[in-house]
Write a protein that holds these residues in place. Structure first.
Motif, mmCIF file in Angstrom:
data_model
loop_
_atom_site.group_PDB
_atom_site.id
_atom_site.type_symbol
_atom_site.label_atom_id
_atom_site.label_comp_id
_atom_site.label_asym_id
_atom_site.label_seq_id
_atom_site.Cartn_x
_atom_site.Cartn_y
_atom_site.Cartn_z
ATOM 1 N N GLU A 103 0.860 -1.186 0.000
ATOM 2 C CA GLU A 103 0.000 0.000 0.000
ATOM 3 C C GLU A 103 0.896 1.236 0.000
ATOM 4 O OE1 GLU A 103 -3.727 -2.122 2.321
ATOM 5 O OE2 GLU A 103 -2.038 -1.312 3.461
ATOM 6 N N VAL A 104 1.099 1.787 -1.176
ATOM 7 C CA VAL A 104 2.147 2.768 -1.430
ATOM 8 C C VAL A 104 1.870 4.120 -0.770
ATOM 9 C CG1 VAL A 104 3.302 4.080 -3.258
ATOM 10 C CG2 VAL A 104 2.799 1.637 -3.579
ATOM 11 N N SER A 105 0.617 4.579 -0.818
ATOM 12 C CA SER A 105 0.298 5.921 -0.320
ATOM 13 C C SER A 105 -1.190 6.027 -0.036
ATOM 14 C CB SER A 105 0.692 6.967 -1.361
ATOM 15 O OG SER A 105 0.174 8.243 -1.035
ATOM 16 N N ASN A 106 -1.535 6.759 1.032
ATOM 17 C CA ASN A 106 -2.950 7.015 1.299
ATOM 18 C C ASN A 106 -3.334 8.461 0.992
ATOM 19 O OD1 ASN A 106 -1.847 8.395 3.454
ATOM 20 N ND2 ASN A 106 -3.054 7.352 5.040
ATOM 21 N N TYR A 107 -2.480 9.176 0.249
ATOM 22 C CA TYR A 107 -2.879 10.459 -0.318
ATOM 23 C C TYR A 107 -3.772 10.194 -1.524
ATOM 24 C CZ TYR A 107 0.574 13.094 2.396
ATOM 25 O OH TYR A 107 1.294 13.678 3.416
ATOM 26 N N CYS A 108 -4.789 11.014 -1.715
ATOM 27 C CA CYS A 108 -5.681 10.818 -2.856
ATOM 28 C C CYS A 108 -6.300 12.148 -3.268
ATOM 29 C CB CYS A 108 -6.779 9.807 -2.520
ATOM 30 S SG CYS A 108 -7.726 9.289 -3.977
ATOM 31 N N LYS A 109 -6.304 12.402 -4.574
ATOM 32 C CA LYS A 109 -6.904 13.627 -5.091
ATOM 33 C C LYS A 109 -8.406 13.499 -5.285
ATOM 34 C CE LYS A 109 -6.234 12.637 -10.042
ATOM 35 N NZ LYS A 109 -7.665 12.622 -10.412
ATOM 36 N N SER A 110 -8.919 12.279 -5.239
ATOM 37 C CA SER A 110 -10.338 12.051 -5.474
ATOM 38 C C SER A 110 -11.123 12.067 -4.168
ATOM 39 C CB SER A 110 -10.559 10.720 -6.199
ATOM 40 O OG SER A 110 -10.044 10.785 -7.516
ATOM 41 N N ASP A 111 -12.431 12.190 -4.303
ATOM 42 C CA ASP A 111 -13.284 12.355 -3.123
ATOM 43 C C ASP A 111 -14.478 11.404 -3.160
ATOM 44 O OD1 ASP A 111 -13.446 13.714 -0.692
ATOM 45 O OD2 ASP A 111 -14.925 15.146 -1.445
ATOM 46 N N CYS A 112 -14.214 10.155 -3.486
ATOM 47 C CA CYS A 112 -15.287 9.156 -3.549
ATOM 48 C C CYS A 112 -15.980 9.079 -2.189
ATOM 49 C CB CYS A 112 -14.708 7.805 -3.929
ATOM 50 S SG CYS A 112 -13.817 7.812 -5.507
ATOM 51 N N ASP A 128 8.557 5.689 0.043
ATOM 52 C CA ASP A 128 9.485 6.098 -1.009
ATOM 53 C C ASP A 128 9.944 4.852 -1.772
ATOM 54 O OD1 ASP A 128 11.477 4.871 0.540
ATOM 55 O OD2 ASP A 128 12.209 6.763 1.367
ATOM 56 N N LYS A 129 10.752 5.071 -2.763
ATOM 57 C CA LYS A 129 11.202 3.976 -3.628
ATOM 58 C C LYS A 129 11.874 2.867 -2.824
ATOM 59 C CE LYS A 129 14.467 3.229 -7.430
ATOM 60 N NZ LYS A 129 15.382 3.924 -8.391
ATOM 61 N N LYS A 130 12.758 3.245 -1.905
ATOM 62 C CA LYS A 130 13.453 2.251 -1.097
ATOM 63 C C LYS A 130 12.470 1.446 -0.260
ATOM 64 C CE LYS A 130 17.062 1.619 2.404
ATOM 65 N NZ LYS A 130 16.191 0.751 3.225
ATOM 66 N N ASP A 131 11.488 2.124 0.354
ATOM 67 C CA ASP A 131 10.479 1.420 1.152
ATOM 68 C C ASP A 131 9.764 0.363 0.317
ATOM 69 O OD1 ASP A 131 10.963 3.049 3.386
ATOM 70 O OD2 ASP A 131 9.476 4.533 2.749
ATOM 71 N N ILE A 132 9.385 0.747 -0.893
ATOM 72 C CA ILE A 132 8.645 -0.165 -1.769
ATOM 73 C C ILE A 132 9.510 -1.359 -2.148
ATOM 74 C CG2 ILE A 132 7.530 -0.386 -4.029
ATOM 75 C CD1 ILE A 132 6.793 2.631 -3.743
ATOM 76 N N LEU A 133 10.764 -1.096 -2.495
ATOM 77 C CA LEU A 133 11.671 -2.192 -2.856
ATOM 78 C C LEU A 133 11.949 -3.098 -1.667
ATOM 79 C CD1 LEU A 133 14.159 -0.254 -5.147
ATOM 80 C CD2 LEU A 133 12.540 -2.017 -5.853
ATOM 81 N N ASP A 134 12.000 -2.525 -0.476
ATOM 82 C CA ASP A 134 12.186 -3.345 0.728
ATOM 83 C C ASP A 134 11.003 -4.288 0.934
ATOM 84 O OD1 ASP A 134 14.618 -2.172 1.251
ATOM 85 O OD2 ASP A 134 13.866 -0.818 2.810
ATOM 86 N N CYS A 135 9.803 -3.782 0.713
ATOM 87 C CA CYS A 135 8.600 -4.623 0.836
ATOM 88 C C CYS A 135 8.648 -5.773 -0.167
ATOM 89 C CB CYS A 135 7.342 -3.788 0.611
ATOM 90 S SG CYS A 135 7.001 -2.555 1.890
ATOM 91 N N CYS A 136 9.047 -5.461 -1.393
ATOM 92 C CA CYS A 136 9.137 -6.502 -2.421
ATOM 93 C C CYS A 136 10.199 -7.544 -2.066
ATOM 94 C CB CYS A 136 9.458 -5.873 -3.768
ATOM 95 S SG CYS A 136 8.135 -4.821 -4.437
ATOM 96 N N GLU A 137 11.284 -7.088 -1.492
ATOM 97 C CA GLU A 137 12.349 -8.029 -1.104
ATOM 98 C C GLU A 137 11.845 -9.016 -0.061
ATOM 99 O OE1 GLU A 137 16.974 -8.069 0.540
ATOM 100 O OE2 GLU A 137 15.897 -6.176 0.322
ATOM 101 N N ILE A 138 11.081 -8.511 0.916
ATOM 102 C CA ILE A 138 10.510 -9.397 1.929
ATOM 103 C C ILE A 138 9.599 -10.426 1.269
ATOM 104 C CG2 ILE A 138 8.913 -9.492 3.884
ATOM 105 C CD1 ILE A 138 10.011 -6.711 4.695
ATOM 106 N N GLY A 139 8.736 -9.962 0.368
ATOM 107 C CA GLY A 139 7.821 -10.871 -0.308
ATOM 108 C C GLY A 139 8.540 -11.893 -1.166
#
Length: 357
Positions: free
Chosen positions: A62-71, A89-100
């Protein structure tokens, strides 16, 4: 109409008309629970026919909970000032993938609110880095509505799949769930664009969302049949306390299972997740989904301390067997259902990646 006849017709032809689907949904439990169980068994047999008894795992980030939409139904909608916003950030995402990857996952799902911070250059860089590091893995994106050109850039960077629920095929219903700047026509165009580019596409909707009728659900099923997506995401509506629908009832478990089984029979080759929402409304919800024809689970690879901040709805399950830490327990649970975990990419059997022109 006879319910048993409709179930058998659906399982043999993979098709029913509007009136038949509506009658089946409204009346299946009026002639005994054994008919519903028979439907589940036929859906499971259909899954096994196309994919064996396999359950494919996707590592969710789950990369980000910022959202421009208002559903209106969503807990991370842009007007909700109570959200503790974050982005990886990029490193965080790659770290998650490495764990998986160390666990054995061969698909990573990058899901996010529509966060404008991740422009094309940033996201394509992330996609290509994951693909270069893990060339044997598939990348699934769920980043919302984008332009044709942006989707094409994602694909050329190495993304394989894109999840974009259509939410409802009814214009009037769509307008009750979304602000006026969001249009169903654009959502559908996005799905067509994604399919044209070459993605495995995923559509879907919430069961028992506010103002939804059984007629709406039938139209959704017929739209899915026509679109013929590679993946279908269907789960129960669950309210969030910071939305206008906070006092609405959550979706019914049994109705959701019914729709999942019907979807399996309408689209026999589809990849059909037992969603987090299904597991969130009932501790046995995910297992019941698997026994009703589902064949995908998406354990959460996101940093543990951030999972509760990606709160699309209340009481979201983010620990226990839904989380990656308990993958051995998850494997045991699935084996006990008579199913087996498949750690491959788990592509739709009718999809082959072709070069985008």
């Amino acid at each position: 109409m006879d319910i048993e006849y409709l179930i058998n017709k659906l399982s043999t032809t993979n098709s029913l008309c509007f009136d038949e689907l509506l009658y089946l949904i409204k009346n299946i439990d009026k002639q005994g629970l054994e008919l519903r169980q028979n439907l589940y068994k036929l859906a499971s047999h259909t899954r096994d026919k196309y994919y064996g008894n396999k359950v494919f795992l996707r590592g969710l980030v789950e990369v980000s909970n910022y959202c421009k939409s208002d559903c209106y139904y969503c807990g991370i909608r842009c007007s909700n000032k109570n959200v503790d916003r974050y982005r990886l950030d990029k490193k965080d995402i790659l770290d998650c993938c490495e764990i998986g990857y160390k666990i054995g996952y061969k698909t990573f799902v990058l899901q996010s609110g529509e966060d404008l911070y991740f422009d094309d250059d940033k996201m394509c860089d992330i996609i290509s880095c994951i693909k270069n590091k893990y060339p044997d893995c598939a990348i699934t994106l769920s980043l919302g509505e984008k332009s044709y050109d942006t989707y094409k850039k994602y694909f050329l960077s190495g993304a394989d799949r894109y999840l974009l629920r259509h939410e409802t095929s009814s214009e009037s219903h769509y307008s009750k769930l979304h602000p006026s700047n969001l249009k169903l026509s654009n959502r559908k165009e996005c799905l067509e664009n994604l399919k044209e580019i070459g993605f495995q596409i995923g559509a879907g909707f919430m069961v028992d969302s506010p103002f939804q009728t059984d007629e709406d659900i039938v139209n959704d099923l017929l739209y899915l049949k026509e679109l013929n997506p590679h993946m279908v995401g269907i789960g129960p509506f669950i309210p969030h306390h910071d939305t206008i629908f906070k006092d609405y009832k959550p979706g019914d478990l049994n109705k959701t299972l019914l729709i999942l089984s019907i979807t399996r029979l309408l689209l026999p080759a589809s990849l059909l997740p037992a969603t987090t929402a299904l597991a969130s409304i009932d501790p046995k919800g995910r297992n019941m989904g698997l026994l009703a024809g589902c064949n995908v689970i998406m354990p959460n690879l996101s940093p543990y301390e951030l999972r509760n901040k990606y709160s699309l709805y209340d009481n979201k399950l983010s620990t226990g067997c839904e989380a990656y830490e308990y993958h051995k327990s998850l494997e045991d649970t699935i084996n006990n259902l008579g199913l087996s975990i498949d750690y491959s990419r788990g592509d739709n059997i009718n999809w082959r990646r072709v070069k985008c022109l």
